[in-house]
Scaffold this motif. Sequence first.
Motif, PDB file in Angstrom:
ATOM      1  N   THR A  37      39.849  48.498  25.678  1.00  0.00           N
ATOM      2  CA  THR A  37      40.299  47.241  25.104  1.00  0.00           C
ATOM      3  C   THR A  37      41.490  46.690  25.869  1.00  0.00           C
ATOM      4  OG1 THR A  37      39.534  47.998  22.953  1.00  0.00           O
ATOM      5  CG2 THR A  37      41.033  46.146  22.966  1.00  0.00           C
ATOM      6  N   THR A  38      42.435  47.525  26.217  1.00  0.00           N
ATOM      7  CA  THR A  38      43.623  47.085  26.945  1.00  0.00           C
ATOM      8  C   THR A  38      43.250  46.564  28.321  1.00  0.00           C
ATOM      9  OG1 THR A  38      44.975  48.694  25.771  1.00  0.00           O
ATOM     10  CG2 THR A  38      45.883  47.802  27.810  1.00  0.00           C
ATOM     11  N   GLN A  39      42.403  47.273  29.027  1.00  0.00           N
ATOM     12  CA  GLN A  39      42.048  46.847  30.376  1.00  0.00           C
ATOM     13  C   GLN A  39      41.249  45.546  30.364  1.00  0.00           C
ATOM     14  OE1 GLN A  39      43.245  48.181  33.265  1.00  0.00           O
ATOM     15  NE2 GLN A  39      44.510  49.152  31.720  1.00  0.00           N
ATOM     16  N   LEU A  40      40.362  45.381  29.393  1.00  0.00           N
ATOM     17  CA  LEU A  40      39.613  44.136  29.305  1.00  0.00           C
ATOM     18  C   LEU A  40      40.525  42.986  28.915  1.00  0.00           C
ATOM     19  CD1 LEU A  40      36.386  45.478  27.704  1.00  0.00           C
ATOM     20  CD2 LEU A  40      36.627  44.462  29.952  1.00  0.00           C
ATOM     21  N   MET A  41      41.514  43.264  28.102  1.00  0.00           N
ATOM     22  CA  MET A  41      42.469  42.250  27.714  1.00  0.00           C
ATOM     23  C   MET A  41      43.251  41.789  28.947  1.00  0.00           C
ATOM     24  SD  MET A  41      45.533  42.561  24.937  1.00  0.00           S
ATOM     25  CE  MET A  41      46.454  43.755  25.894  1.00  0.00           C
ATOM     26  N   LEU A  42      43.701  42.719  29.758  1.00  0.00           N
ATOM     27  CA  LEU A  42      44.493  42.380  30.937  1.00  0.00           C
ATOM     28  C   LEU A  42      43.655  41.717  32.023  1.00  0.00           C
ATOM     29  CD1 LEU A  42      46.752  45.540  31.180  1.00  0.00           C
ATOM     30  CD2 LEU A  42      47.394  43.254  30.392  1.00  0.00           C
ATOM     31  N   ALA A  43      42.338  41.891  31.973  1.00  0.00           N
ATOM     32  CA  ALA A  43      41.472  41.276  32.973  1.00  0.00           C
ATOM     33  C   ALA A  43      41.511  39.760  32.895  1.00  0.00           C
ATOM     34  CB  ALA A  43      40.039  41.772  32.811  1.00  0.00           C
ATOM     35  N   GLY A  44      41.859  39.225  31.738  1.00  0.00           N
ATOM     36  CA  GLY A  44      41.930  37.779  31.585  1.00  0.00           C
ATOM     37  C   GLY A  44      43.164  37.159  32.204  1.00  0.00           C
ATOM     38  N   LEU A  45      44.094  37.968  32.660  1.00  0.00           N
ATOM     39  CA  LEU A  45      45.331  37.448  33.247  1.00  0.00           C
ATOM     40  C   LEU A  45      45.224  37.420  34.770  1.00  0.00           C
ATOM     41  CD1 LEU A  45      48.167  39.153  31.193  1.00  0.00           C
ATOM     42  CD2 LEU A  45      47.471  36.776  31.142  1.00  0.00           C
ATOM     43  N   ASP A  46      45.044  36.257  35.317  1.00  0.00           N
ATOM     44  CA  ASP A  46      45.066  36.139  36.769  1.00  0.00           C
ATOM     45  C   ASP A  46      46.515  35.910  37.219  1.00  0.00           C
ATOM     46  OD1 ASP A  46      45.457  33.616  35.847  1.00  0.00           O
ATOM     47  OD2 ASP A  46      43.796  32.691  36.925  1.00  0.00           O
ATOM     48  N   HIS A  47      46.698  35.773  38.511  1.00  0.00           N
ATOM     49  CA  HIS A  47      48.048  35.653  39.069  1.00  0.00           C
ATOM     50  C   HIS A  47      48.773  34.426  38.526  1.00  0.00           C
ATOM     51  CE1 HIS A  47      51.299  36.181  41.892  1.00  0.00           C
ATOM     52  NE2 HIS A  47      51.144  34.939  42.326  1.00  0.00           N
ATOM     53  N   SER A  48      48.075  33.306  38.426  1.00  0.00           N
ATOM     54  CA  SER A  48      48.741  32.074  37.965  1.00  0.00           C
ATOM     55  C   SER A  48      49.160  32.198  36.496  1.00  0.00           C
ATOM     56  CB  SER A  48      47.836  30.864  38.161  1.00  0.00           C
ATOM     57  OG  SER A  48      46.693  30.957  37.335  1.00  0.00           O
ATOM     58  N   ALA A  49      48.351  32.855  35.677  1.00  0.00           N
ATOM     59  CA  ALA A  49      48.712  33.043  34.268  1.00  0.00           C
ATOM     60  C   ALA A  49      49.942  33.935  34.147  1.00  0.00           C
ATOM     61  CB  ALA A  49      47.547  33.641  33.486  1.00  0.00           C
ATOM     62  N   ARG A  50      49.998  34.971  34.951  1.00  0.00           N
ATOM     63  CA  ARG A  50      51.175  35.847  34.932  1.00  0.00           C
ATOM     64  C   ARG A  50      52.437  35.075  35.343  1.00  0.00           C
ATOM     65  NH1 ARG A  50      50.057  41.469  34.969  1.00  0.00           N
ATOM     66  NH2 ARG A  50      47.814  41.859  34.874  1.00  0.00           N
ATOM     67  N   GLU A  51      52.312  34.272  36.388  1.00  0.00           N
ATOM     68  CA  GLU A  51      53.450  33.477  36.837  1.00  0.00           C
ATOM     69  C   GLU A  51      53.892  32.486  35.759  1.00  0.00           C
ATOM     70  OE1 GLU A  51      55.294  33.892  39.579  1.00  0.00           O
ATOM     71  OE2 GLU A  51      54.036  35.658  39.941  1.00  0.00           O
ATOM     72  N   ASP A  52      52.909  31.879  35.083  1.00  0.00           N
ATOM     73  CA  ASP A  52      53.249  30.935  34.005  1.00  0.00           C
ATOM     74  C   ASP A  52      53.979  31.643  32.865  1.00  0.00           C
ATOM     75  OD1 ASP A  52      52.151  28.823  35.372  1.00  0.00           O
ATOM     76  OD2 ASP A  52      50.237  28.859  34.288  1.00  0.00           O
ATOM     77  N   ILE A  53      53.557  32.854  32.543  1.00  0.00           N
ATOM     78  CA  ILE A  53      54.218  33.607  31.473  1.00  0.00           C
ATOM     79  C   ILE A  53      55.650  33.946  31.875  1.00  0.00           C
ATOM     80  CG2 ILE A  53      54.241  35.811  30.223  1.00  0.00           C
ATOM     81  CD1 ILE A  53      51.136  35.601  30.185  1.00  0.00           C
ATOM     82  N   TYR A  54      55.840  34.408  33.127  1.00  0.00           N
ATOM     83  CA  TYR A  54      57.199  34.701  33.595  1.00  0.00           C
ATOM     84  C   TYR A  54      58.060  33.442  33.557  1.00  0.00           C
ATOM     85  CZ  TYR A  54      55.636  39.272  35.306  1.00  0.00           C
ATOM     86  OH  TYR A  54      55.148  40.551  35.396  1.00  0.00           O
TER      87      TYR A  54
END
Length: 150
Positions: A36-53
């Motif tokens: 579940t955790t790995q599938l959840m994190l699969a939805g986060l691409d680089h741009s989404a991570r940058e937007d969150i930061y």
Amino acid sequence: MPTWGWFIVALVLIDAAVLAVWLLARKSPPKNVAATTQLMLAGLDHSAREDIYRLVGEKKKIHAIKLFRERTGAGLQEAKDVVESVGRGNPIPALGASMGASGMDTAAWADIIPRLRTLKAEGNTISAIKLLRARSELSLREAKEAVDRL
């Protein structure tokens, strides 16, 4: 009240008791936390991570939580925990870089997620769901929701 009236009341009470026992006795199957955790994190691409930061840096924690939830399908508490962790200076967990709660190495998930995305892009959603269920202990509903989020 006639005798048949008491009989109906007794049947309704017995049915209610049986239904209550059945509902209390049901148990949901154990979840594969690593999957579940790995599938959840699969939805986060680089741009989404940058937007969150960026959002956390701008003190827009609610927007960051909303973005994390939209991209991963995570629950409110999970998203809040991750965003607060980012606010404390920790990175967002990386895909396939951890050990699951069961002790299973989740690095293998980095291999399956591109295959799932390929199957979904080819229109073989059912095959992707079957592959995911064979690889994890997810229920049919959980696997379908995970593949839909990819």
